[in-house]
Design a protein around this motif. Structure first.
Motif, PDB file in Angstrom:
ATOM      1  N   GLY A  53       0.814  -1.205   0.000  1.00 25.00           N
ATOM      2  CA  GLY A  53       0.000   0.000   0.000  1.00 25.00           C
ATOM      3  C   GLY A  53       0.849   1.256   0.000  1.00 25.00           C
ATOM      4  N   PRO A  54       0.216   2.415  -0.034  1.00 25.12           N
ATOM      5  CA  PRO A  54       0.958   3.675  -0.175  1.00 25.12           C
ATOM      6  C   PRO A  54       1.847   4.035   1.011  1.00 25.12           C
ATOM      7  N   TRP A  55       1.593   3.434   2.160  1.00 25.12           N
ATOM      8  CA  TRP A  55       2.373   3.773   3.355  1.00 25.12           C
ATOM      9  C   TRP A  55       3.449   2.743   3.664  1.00 25.12           C
ATOM     10  N   SER A  56       3.611   1.737   2.825  1.00 23.17           N
ATOM     11  CA  SER A  56       4.480   0.610   3.190  1.00 23.17           C
ATOM     12  C   SER A  56       5.934   1.038   3.375  1.00 23.17           C
ATOM     13  N   ALA A  57       6.448   1.910   2.500  1.00 23.20           N
ATOM     14  CA  ALA A  57       7.855   2.303   2.619  1.00 23.20           C
ATOM     15  C   ALA A  57       8.105   3.069   3.918  1.00 23.20           C
ATOM     16  N   LEU A  58       7.198   3.988   4.262  1.00 21.13           N
ATOM     17  CA  LEU A  58       7.362   4.745   5.510  1.00 21.13           C
ATOM     18  C   LEU A  58       7.218   3.834   6.721  1.00 21.13           C
ATOM     19  N   ALA A  59       6.293   2.882   6.639  1.00 16.81           N
ATOM     20  CA  ALA A  59       6.129   1.940   7.749  1.00 16.81           C
ATOM     21  C   ALA A  59       7.393   1.098   7.924  1.00 16.81           C
ATOM     22  N   ARG A  60       7.985   0.664   6.811  1.00 14.76           N
ATOM     23  CA  ARG A  60       9.229  -0.110   6.891  1.00 14.76           C
ATOM     24  C   ARG A  60      10.381   0.738   7.441  1.00 14.76           C
ATOM     25  N   GLU A  61      10.379   2.022   7.081  1.00 17.68           N
ATOM     26  CA  GLU A  61      11.431   2.894   7.610  1.00 17.68           C
ATOM     27  C   GLU A  61      11.330   2.992   9.129  1.00 17.68           C
ATOM     28  N   ALA A  62      10.108   3.141   9.638  1.00 19.43           N
ATOM     29  CA  ALA A  62       9.927   3.194  11.089  1.00 19.43           C
ATOM     30  C   ALA A  62      10.371   1.880  11.734  1.00 19.43           C
ATOM     31  N   LEU A  63      10.027   0.758  11.113  1.00 16.42           N
ATOM     32  CA  LEU A  63      10.445  -0.542  11.648  1.00 16.42           C
ATOM     33  C   LEU A  63      11.966  -0.686  11.615  1.00 16.42           C
ATOM     34  N   GLY A  64      12.579  -0.213  10.528  1.00 15.91           N
ATOM     35  CA  GLY A  64      14.036  -0.288  10.421  1.00 15.91           C
ATOM     36  C   GLY A  64      14.729   0.577  11.455  1.00 15.91           C
ATOM     37  N   LEU A  65      14.219   1.787  11.671  1.00 11.92           N
ATOM     38  CA  LEU A  65      14.812   2.673  12.676  1.00 11.92           C
ATOM     39  C   LEU A  65      14.668   2.090  14.082  1.00 11.92           C
ATOM     40  N   SER A  66      13.505   1.486  14.331  1.00 12.96           N
ATOM     41  CA  SER A  66      13.289   0.865  15.645  1.00 12.96           C
ATOM     42  C   SER A  66      14.261  -0.291  15.862  1.00 12.96           C
ATOM     43  N   ALA A  67      14.455  -1.100  14.825  1.00 14.79           N
ATOM     44  CA  ALA A  67      15.393  -2.222  14.934  1.00 14.79           C
ATOM     45  C   ALA A  67      16.826  -1.720  15.124  1.00 14.79           C
ATOM     46  N   TYR A  68      17.176  -0.655  14.401  1.00 15.64           N
ATOM     47  CA  TYR A  68      18.521  -0.081  14.546  1.00 15.64           C
ATOM     48  C   TYR A  68      18.744   0.430  15.963  1.00 15.64           C
ATOM     49  N   LYS A  69      17.739   1.102  16.515  1.00 16.97           N
ATOM     50  CA  LYS A  69      17.852   1.613  17.875  1.00 16.97           C
ATOM     51  C   LYS A  69      18.004   0.463  18.872  1.00 16.97           C
ATOM     52  N   ALA A  70      17.348  -0.658  18.591  1.00 18.04           N
ATOM     53  CA  ALA A  70      17.447  -1.826  19.474  1.00 18.04           C
ATOM     54  C   ALA A  70      18.682  -2.672  19.181  1.00 18.04           C
TER      55      ALA A  70
END
Length: 224
Positions: free
Chosen positions: A158-175
């Motif tokens: 969907g149209p928000w998938s890239a932004l949602a993945r970016e948030a997931l990636g940033l969260s994983a990086y922080k962890a």
């Protein structure tokens, strides 16, 4: 004889009509009155709704102008008032803009406001926009499970998938989960439909992330 026959028929029709009117006339008048009142009431209600929507639109534009002028506290209060006392379509939009203003100084409260829109708005685009914004805030002020709960339903497509993945990636990086972070950013880079700016950010983050550790070969089982 023909004229007399027609006159008799007309008399019979008139008598029948008189009888029907005497019996049902009051009900027909009442029904006609209800129809007129119903049409008038509907038009009055439509006019009232249009007037309320126009007034809410003017208030929303005034609040947006306050935000553009940097008067954040006033804009926040104006959007909050619209979210409480306006036609339904403006409530969620105003709450979303209120959260945008709150996020400048109070991220935990903004996260709560975004989640209210995400959980309660009838408009799917507003719900998803609130989810994405909440996910980004949750990277800083929430827990990884908060980010996953908000972003994973949108990351699938969907149209928000890239932004949602970016948030997931940033969260994983922080962890410090480098493997998961790389997986999310690589998916963004590989997505031809992802916004250009989002792909560029993912590419830069991949450049600074450590390479994934190669998988260790399975140890040979000892032979007897």
């Amino acid at each position: 004889m023909t004229d007399i026959y027609h006159e008799i028929q007309e008399d019979i029709r008139r008598d029948r009509m008189k009888a029907l009117w005497a019996r049902y006339g009051v009900f027909l008048v009442a029904l006609a009155a209800l129809v007129v009142l119903g049409v008038g009431g509907w038009r009055g209600y439509s006019y009232y709704e249009a007037k309320q929507a126009a007034a809410a639109g003017d208030r929303y534009q005034a609040a947006a102008k306050l935000a553009e002028d940097g008067r954040s506290d006033e804009a926040r209060a104006a959007f909050a008032a619209i979210a409480v006392n306006s036609p339904y379509g403006y409530r969620a939009l105003a709450r979303l803009r209120e959260a945008d203003e709150v996020a400048k100084t109070d991220q935990p409260t903004a996260l709560r406001l975004y989640q209210e829109v995400a959980d309660g708005s009838g408009d799917s685009m507003l719900r998803d926009a609130a989810r994405v914004r909440a996910a980004y805030l949750a990277v800083d002020v929430g827990a990884p499970e908060d980010v996953r709960r908000l972003a994973e339903p949108l990351a699938a497509g969907g149209p928000w998938s890239a932004l949602a993945r970016e948030a997931l990636g940033l969260s994983a990086y922080k962890a410090e989960d480098t493997t998961e972070a790389r997986r999310q950013f690589e998916a963004i880079v590989a997505d031809a439909d992802a916004p250009g700016a989002t792909r560029q950010r993912a590419d830069l983050l991949l450049a600074v992330l450590p390479q994934a550790a190669p998988e260790k070969p399975a140890a040979d089982k000892p032979t007897n």
